[in-house]
Motif scaffolding. Sequence first.
Motif, PDB file in Angstrom:
ATOM      1  N   VAL A 140       1.017  -1.478  -0.184  1.00 36.47           N
ATOM      2  CA  VAL A 140       0.073   0.069   0.057  1.00 36.47           C
ATOM      3  C   VAL A 140       0.964   1.194   0.036  1.00 36.47           C
ATOM      4  O   VAL A 140       1.861   1.465   0.763  1.00 36.47           O
ATOM      5  N   PRO A 141       0.593   2.096  -0.923  1.00 34.06           N
ATOM      6  CA  PRO A 141       1.579   3.422  -0.876  1.00 34.06           C
ATOM      7  C   PRO A 141       1.552   4.142   0.342  1.00 34.06           C
ATOM      8  O   PRO A 141       0.260   4.324   0.912  1.00 34.06           O
ATOM      9  N   PRO A 142       2.458   4.532   0.806  1.00 35.52           N
ATOM     10  CA  PRO A 142       2.619   5.472   2.158  1.00 35.52           C
ATOM     11  C   PRO A 142       1.518   6.664   2.163  1.00 35.52           C
ATOM     12  O   PRO A 142       1.132   7.001   3.346  1.00 35.52           O
ATOM     13  N   ALA A 143       1.312   7.149   0.942  1.00 35.03           N
ATOM     14  CA  ALA A 143       0.716   8.331   0.967  1.00 35.03           C
ATOM     15  C   ALA A 143      -0.847   8.200   1.043  1.00 35.03           C
ATOM     16  O   ALA A 143      -1.641   8.923   1.261  1.00 35.03           O
ATOM     17  N   TRP A 144      -1.433   6.777   0.914  1.00 34.27           N
ATOM     18  CA  TRP A 144      -2.902   6.412   1.218  1.00 34.27           C
ATOM     19  C   TRP A 144      -3.227   6.647   2.659  1.00 34.27           C
ATOM     20  O   TRP A 144      -2.615   6.246   3.562  1.00 34.27           O
ATOM     21  N   PRO A 145      -4.157   7.502   2.924  1.00 35.64           N
ATOM     22  CA  PRO A 145      -4.471   7.718   4.271  1.00 35.64           C
ATOM     23  C   PRO A 145      -4.864   6.452   5.018  1.00 35.64           C
ATOM     24  O   PRO A 145      -4.902   6.185   6.237  1.00 35.64           O
ATOM     25  N   HIS A 146      -5.706   5.809   4.217  1.00 35.91           N
ATOM     26  CA  HIS A 146      -6.421   4.540   4.476  1.00 35.91           C
ATOM     27  C   HIS A 146      -6.666   3.518   3.602  1.00 35.91           C
ATOM     28  O   HIS A 146      -6.590   4.006   2.216  1.00 35.91           O
ATOM     29  N   TRP A 147      -7.120   2.263   3.760  1.00 34.99           N
ATOM     30  CA  TRP A 147      -7.308   1.360   2.584  1.00 34.99           C
ATOM     31  C   TRP A 147      -8.148   0.588   3.253  1.00 34.99           C
ATOM     32  O   TRP A 147      -8.655   0.475   4.239  1.00 34.99           O
ATOM     33  N   ARG A 148      -9.074  -0.242   2.188  1.00 37.41           N
ATOM     34  CA  ARG A 148      -9.868  -1.316   2.451  1.00 37.41           C
ATOM     35  C   ARG A 148      -9.977  -2.541   1.758  1.00 37.41           C
ATOM     36  O   ARG A 148      -9.337  -2.159   0.473  1.00 37.41           O
ATOM     37  N   GLU A 149     -10.383  -3.565   2.128  1.00 39.68           N
ATOM     38  CA  GLU A 149     -10.426  -4.758   1.498  1.00 39.68           C
ATOM     39  C   GLU A 149     -11.659  -4.712   0.393  1.00 39.68           C
ATOM     40  O   GLU A 149     -12.698  -4.667   1.056  1.00 39.68           O
ATOM     41  N   ILE A 150     -11.445  -5.479  -0.649  1.00 36.20           N
ATOM     42  CA  ILE A 150     -12.668  -5.958  -1.557  1.00 36.20           C
ATOM     43  C   ILE A 150     -12.210  -6.864  -2.544  1.00 36.20           C
ATOM     44  O   ILE A 150     -11.102  -7.361  -2.785  1.00 36.20           O
ATOM     45  N   PRO A 151     -13.303  -7.734  -2.633  1.00 36.71           N
ATOM     46  CA  PRO A 151     -12.908  -8.905  -3.465  1.00 36.71           C
ATOM     47  C   PRO A 151     -12.561  -8.653  -4.678  1.00 36.71           C
ATOM     48  O   PRO A 151     -13.168  -7.453  -5.420  1.00 36.71           O
ATOM     49  N   GLY A 152     -11.730  -9.450  -5.372  1.00 39.13           N
ATOM     50  CA  GLY A 152     -11.204  -8.855  -6.725  1.00 39.13           C
ATOM     51  C   GLY A 152     -12.406  -8.886  -7.758  1.00 39.13           C
ATOM     52  O   GLY A 152     -12.463  -8.092  -8.584  1.00 39.13           O
ATOM     53  N   ALA A 153     -13.234  -9.569  -7.563  1.00 33.70           N
ATOM     54  CA  ALA A 153     -14.464  -9.851  -8.598  1.00 33.70           C
ATOM     55  C   ALA A 153     -15.489  -8.595  -8.533  1.00 33.70           C
ATOM     56  O   ALA A 153     -15.816  -8.019  -9.464  1.00 33.70           O
ATOM     57  N   ASP A 154     -15.626  -8.172  -7.175  1.00 29.36           N
ATOM     58  CA  ASP A 154     -16.452  -6.993  -6.739  1.00 29.36           C
ATOM     59  C   ASP A 154     -15.917  -5.733  -7.497  1.00 29.36           C
ATOM     60  O   ASP A 154     -16.411  -4.755  -8.113  1.00 29.36           O
ATOM     61  N   LEU A 155     -14.379  -5.737  -7.217  1.00 31.48           N
ATOM     62  CA  LEU A 155     -13.603  -4.471  -7.628  1.00 31.48           C
ATOM     63  C   LEU A 155     -13.703  -4.504  -9.582  1.00 31.48           C
ATOM     64  O   LEU A 155     -13.805  -3.402  -9.932  1.00 31.48           O
ATOM     65  N   ALA A 156     -13.536  -5.566 -10.139  1.00 31.58           N
ATOM     66  CA  ALA A 156     -13.731  -5.720 -11.476  1.00 31.58           C
ATOM     67  C   ALA A 156     -15.071  -5.027 -11.939  1.00 31.58           C
ATOM     68  O   ALA A 156     -15.177  -4.296 -13.087  1.00 31.58           O
ATOM     69  N   ARG A 157     -16.010  -5.175 -11.228  1.00 33.80           N
ATOM     70  CA  ARG A 157     -17.575  -4.784 -11.744  1.00 33.80           C
ATOM     71  C   ARG A 157     -17.463  -3.285 -11.561  1.00 33.80           C
ATOM     72  O   ARG A 157     -18.755  -2.455 -12.024  1.00 33.80           O
ATOM     73  N   GLN A 158     -16.617  -2.531 -10.830  1.00 33.05           N
ATOM     74  CA  GLN A 158     -16.834  -1.346 -10.233  1.00 33.05           C
ATOM     75  C   GLN A 158     -15.832  -0.180 -11.019  1.00 33.05           C
ATOM     76  O   GLN A 158     -15.778   0.952 -11.015  1.00 33.05           O
ATOM     77  N   LEU A 159     -14.955  -0.791 -11.942  1.00 27.68           N
ATOM     78  CA  LEU A 159     -13.991  -0.091 -12.675  1.00 27.68           C
ATOM     79  C   LEU A 159     -14.575   0.962 -13.794  1.00 27.68           C
ATOM     80  O   LEU A 159     -13.555   1.899 -13.917  1.00 27.68           O
ATOM     81  N   ARG A 160     -15.551   0.680 -14.194  1.00 26.62           N
ATOM     82  CA  ARG A 160     -16.074   1.685 -14.938  1.00 26.62           C
ATOM     83  C   ARG A 160     -15.313   1.992 -16.415  1.00 26.62           C
ATOM     84  O   ARG A 160     -15.091   3.114 -16.959  1.00 26.62           O
ATOM     85  N   GLY A 161     -14.690   0.928 -16.960  1.00 26.52           N
ATOM     86  CA  GLY A 161     -13.687   1.073 -17.980  1.00 26.52           C
ATOM     87  C   GLY A 161     -12.150   1.608 -17.751  1.00 26.52           C
ATOM     88  O   GLY A 161     -11.459   1.485 -18.444  1.00 26.52           O
ATOM     89  N   CYS A 162     -11.847   1.882 -16.392  1.00 27.05           N
ATOM     90  CA  CYS A 162     -10.799   2.313 -16.023  1.00 27.05           C
ATOM     91  C   CYS A 162      -9.888   1.015 -15.825  1.00 27.05           C
ATOM     92  O   CYS A 162     -10.509  -0.105 -15.172  1.00 27.05           O
ATOM     93  N   PRO A 163      -8.490   1.278 -16.380  1.00 23.51           N
ATOM     94  CA  PRO A 163      -7.522   0.156 -16.082  1.00 23.51           C
ATOM     95  C   PRO A 163      -7.224  -0.157 -14.729  1.00 23.51           C
ATOM     96  O   PRO A 163      -7.438   0.765 -13.927  1.00 23.51           O
ATOM     97  N   LEU A 164      -6.850  -1.340 -14.307  1.00 26.93           N
ATOM     98  CA  LEU A 164      -6.588  -1.664 -12.886  1.00 26.93           C
ATOM     99  C   LEU A 164      -5.153  -1.720 -12.941  1.00 26.93           C
ATOM    100  O   LEU A 164      -4.378  -2.491 -13.700  1.00 26.93           O
ATOM    101  N   VAL A 165      -4.622  -1.167 -11.870  1.00 28.79           N
ATOM    102  CA  VAL A 165      -2.997  -0.974 -11.834  1.00 28.79           C
ATOM    103  C   VAL A 165      -2.766  -1.653 -10.501  1.00 28.79           C
ATOM    104  O   VAL A 165      -2.920  -1.268  -9.339  1.00 28.79           O
ATOM    105  N   LEU A 166      -2.232  -3.090 -10.614  1.00 30.54           N
ATOM    106  CA  LEU A 166      -2.094  -3.875  -9.311  1.00 30.54           C
ATOM    107  C   LEU A 166      -0.582  -3.378  -8.869  1.00 30.54           C
ATOM    108  O   LEU A 166       0.285  -3.600  -9.673  1.00 30.54           O
ATOM    109  N   ASN A 167      -0.481  -3.168  -7.701  1.00 31.11           N
ATOM    110  CA  ASN A 167       0.582  -2.962  -6.928  1.00 31.11           C
ATOM    111  C   ASN A 167       1.425  -1.724  -7.594  1.00 31.11           C
ATOM    112  O   ASN A 167       2.558  -1.709  -7.921  1.00 31.11           O
TER     113      ASN A 167
END
Length: 211
Positions: A140-167
Motif C-alpha cells: 500500500v502506498p505510504p501516501a494513502w491515508p487508509h485502505w479497505r479490502e474488496i473481493p477482486g471480482a467486486d472491484l472488476a465490476r466497479q472499474l467503469r472502464g478504467c484500467p486496474l493497476v496492481l501494486n
Amino acid sequence: MGVKQPEITLDMRVSARSNPNSWLYVIDPEFGPDADVPPWGVVGAYPVDARGEVVERFRFNGDYRPSPAALRLPVTSNPLERLLQLIHTRHRDQRDLLPALLASPLLVYSAGTRAPGGITGFRDQHGRLVVPACTSATHVPPAWPHWREIPGADLARQLRGCPLVLNPQGPLTAVIPAAHLLALLQPPATHTTAPSPTRLRNPMPRGGAHP
C-alpha cells in the motif's frame, strides 16, 4: 535477469567423481530433487573430466529462466503475489493472472475509515484515469491515508472502464484493462479463453479522482 556462475559445492564434486567424462548439471532452486525439470529450469552445466574433476568452465543454458528463488525476490504474502513473481520470471503464463486476481481479496484506496465504499481512481503519468489496488498491506502506498479490502471480482465490476493497476509502487506491477476482467465475469458461453493482461511494468499513478 543477470545470473552469476553457480558455486561448485562439495556435494557437486562428490557427484562428479562418480561420473567421469560427463556433465554436471545445475538446476534452478525452484525445482526439488524429484521434480520434473523443464529445459528452461536448467541453469547450465560444468564439464567433468576423465578423473571425475569438475572443470571450472561453466556453460550457461541460453533458454534458462531464473526463478524468484534464484533472483532472490522478496518473500510473498499470498498466492497472488507468488503468481506475480512466477509470471515475471516466465515460470507461469500471464493468462493465469486474471482468474487468480478475480478470486483474491485486494486493497483499494480509502479516504477514511467511515468514508463511502466507492472506488477511487488516479491519473497516471499519461493523464489516464486508472484504479490502483494492492495485493497486501506491504504494498500500500505510504501516501494513502487508509485502505479497505474488496473481493477482486467486486472491484472488476466497479472499474467503469478504467484500467486496474496492481501494486502501483511495485516491486512488480501489472496493468490490466477493465474489459479483460469483465470478460471473465460473463457467462462461459460468451468467451473461450482468458484474455491476457498487459505486460508487467511500473507506472506511478498520481492525483486523485473518482472514475
